[in-house]
Write an enzyme that holds these catalytic residues in place. Structure first.
Site, short mmCIF file in Angstrom:
data_model
loop_
_atom_site.label_atom_id
_atom_site.label_comp_id
_atom_site.label_asym_id
_atom_site.label_seq_id
_atom_site.Cartn_x
_atom_site.Cartn_y
_atom_site.Cartn_z
N ASN A 9 -5.48 -8.72 1.65
CA ASN A 9 -5.76 -8.05 2.92
C ASN A 9 -7.26 -7.87 2.98
O ASN A 9 -7.82 -7.02 2.30
CB ASN A 9 -5.04 -6.69 2.97
CG ASN A 9 -5.41 -5.89 4.21
OD1 ASN A 9 -6.04 -6.41 5.12
ND2 ASN A 9 -5.02 -4.63 4.24
N LYS A 11 -8.97 -6.81 5.41
CA LYS A 11 -9.36 -5.69 6.27
C LYS A 11 -10.48 -6.14 7.23
O LYS A 11 -10.47 -7.30 7.63
CB LYS A 11 -9.76 -4.48 5.40
CG LYS A 11 -8.68 -4.16 4.36
CD LYS A 11 -8.85 -2.86 3.66
CE LYS A 11 -7.71 -2.67 2.66
NZ LYS A 11 -7.74 -1.39 1.98
N HIS A 97 -0.20 -0.49 8.02
CA HIS A 97 -1.09 -0.16 6.90
C HIS A 97 -1.55 1.30 7.03
O HIS A 97 -1.74 1.79 8.15
CB HIS A 97 -2.29 -1.11 6.90
CG HIS A 97 -3.09 -1.02 5.64
ND1 HIS A 97 -4.00 -0.01 5.44
CD2 HIS A 97 -3.09 -1.77 4.52
CE1 HIS A 97 -4.53 -0.17 4.23
NE2 HIS A 97 -3.99 -1.22 3.65
N GLU A 99 -4.32 2.60 6.76
CA GLU A 99 -5.55 2.77 7.54
C GLU A 99 -5.25 2.77 9.03
O GLU A 99 -5.89 3.48 9.80
CB GLU A 99 -6.56 1.66 7.16
CG GLU A 99 -7.12 1.90 5.76
CD GLU A 99 -7.47 0.65 4.98
OE1 GLU A 99 -7.55 -0.44 5.57
OE2 GLU A 99 -7.65 0.77 3.75
N GLU A 169 2.04 1.12 -0.98
CA GLU A 169 0.61 1.34 -1.19
C GLU A 169 0.33 2.84 -1.24
O GLU A 169 0.15 3.48 -0.19
CB GLU A 169 -0.19 0.71 -0.04
CG GLU A 169 -0.01 -0.78 0.09
CD GLU A 169 -1.24 -1.45 0.69
OE1 GLU A 169 -1.74 -2.38 0.06
OE2 GLU A 169 -1.71 -1.02 1.75
N GLY A 175 -8.56 1.38 -2.53
CA GLY A 175 -10.02 1.33 -2.50
C GLY A 175 -10.69 2.37 -3.37
O GLY A 175 -11.89 2.61 -3.26
N SER A 215 -5.81 -0.93 -5.42
CA SER A 215 -6.70 -1.24 -6.55
C SER A 215 -6.08 -2.22 -7.54
O SER A 215 -6.36 -2.13 -8.74
CB SER A 215 -7.14 0.04 -7.25
OG SER A 215 -7.89 0.86 -6.37
P1 13P Z 1 -7.61 -2.22 -2.50
O1 13P Z 1 -6.98 -3.34 -3.30
O2 13P Z 1 -9.01 -2.49 -2.12
O3 13P Z 1 -7.37 -0.90 -3.16
O4 13P Z 1 -6.81 -2.18 -1.10
C1 13P Z 1 -5.43 -2.15 -1.12
C2 13P Z 1 -4.93 -2.31 0.26
O5 13P Z 1 -5.09 -1.43 1.09
C3 13P Z 1 -4.28 -3.57 0.62
O6 13P Z 1 -3.66 -3.50 1.85
#
Ligand code: 13P
Length: 256
Positions: A9, A11, A97, A99, A169, A175, A215
């Site tokens: 992803n 983003k 997601h 976010e 997640e 992150g 992560s």
């Molecule tokens: P990270 O791997 O950067 O922690 O992000 C995970 C994520 O949100 C994937 O959708």
């Protein structure tokens, strides 16, 4: 037997030029990702065409989207429909997601409509669920994830649920460099299957892929992917460089 799905992803990263460069790097590592694990990156809308074209140089490598709108078309400025994504050549789309839930007000109801629309159009939704830190600390993680799953999947047939992918997640691991322990991931993934069994049936629960996200990196992927109910990863940071994503693909291939 569930096939691993290793999904990046990106983003709001990697515009068209960087997407192209990613596949130049990837094709220097391999020209065929094989068929053991499915391999995918979900690119920003503006990079999809370039990424889809560039991905053709790496056999088996797929490109998906990060979001969709739940209507077919119309006056929804700035939005993109499932049929448009399908027309481009996407097979997968991330839905709900954390976010999007946090910054763009996506409720379980909206997420549910998006999942249903993706399925109607023949796209595979990767439905994201997961608790925030305070919910984990107060032991509410199962309740939160159950509510998110039911909110998004209620009303779908067992056949439709069988066609979805779930990504667990934990928001506190996204992150942050902090990762769920393999035991925490396994426990939640098993619980997710129990909820799927309730919503559909045992066969569907056993066949749906449940990815871990938060992560995931080459150095922790093996122990996470080694858990019996972890069927792949939804990977943010570590998916933006071809070599680190490829390392995770190799781990999944080794474990297959
Ligand atoms: P990270 O791997 O950067 O922690 O992000 C995970 C994520 O949100 C994937 O959708």
């Amino acid at each position: 037997m569930r096939q691993f799905l290793i999904a990046g992803n990106w983003k709001m990263n990697l515009g068209p030029a960087e997407s192209k460069a990613f596949f130049t790097d990837m094709s220097a590592l391999t020209n065929d990702v094989g068929t053991k694990a499915e391999v995918l990156v979900c690119a920003p809308f503006v990079s999809l065409s370039t990424a889809l074209e560039a991905a053709a140089s790496v056999k088996g490598f797929q490109v998906g989207a990060q979001n969709l709108h739940f209507e077919n078309n119309g006056a929804y400025t700035g939005e993109t429909s499932a049929s448009m994504l399908k027309e481009l050549g996407c097979q997968y789309v991330i839905v709900g997601h954390s976010e999007r839930r946090e910054y763009f007000g996506e409720t379980d109801e909206i997420v549910g409509k998006k999942v249903a629309k993706a399925l109607q159009e023949g796209l595979t939704p990767i439905l994201c669920v997961g608790e925030v830190l305070a919910e984990r600390k107060s032991g509410e993680q199962n309740k939160v994830v159950e509510t998110q799953l039911k909110g998004a999947l209620d009303g779908l047939s067992a056949d439709q649920i069988a066609k979805t992918v779930i990504a667990y997640e934990p928001v506190w691991a996204i992150g942050t460099g902090e990762v769920a322990s393999p035991d925490q991931a396994q426990e939640m993934h098993k619980f997710i299957r129990a909820v799927l069994a309730e919503l559909a049936d045992e066969n569907v629960a056993a066949s749906v892929r449940v990815l871990y996200g938060g992560s995931m990196k080459p150095d922790n992927a093996e122990e996470l992917l080694g858990q019996p109910d972890v069927d792949g990863g939804l990977i943010g940071g570590a998916s933006m460089k071809a070599d680190s994503l490829f390392k995770i693909v190799e781990i999944a291939n080794k474990l297959t």
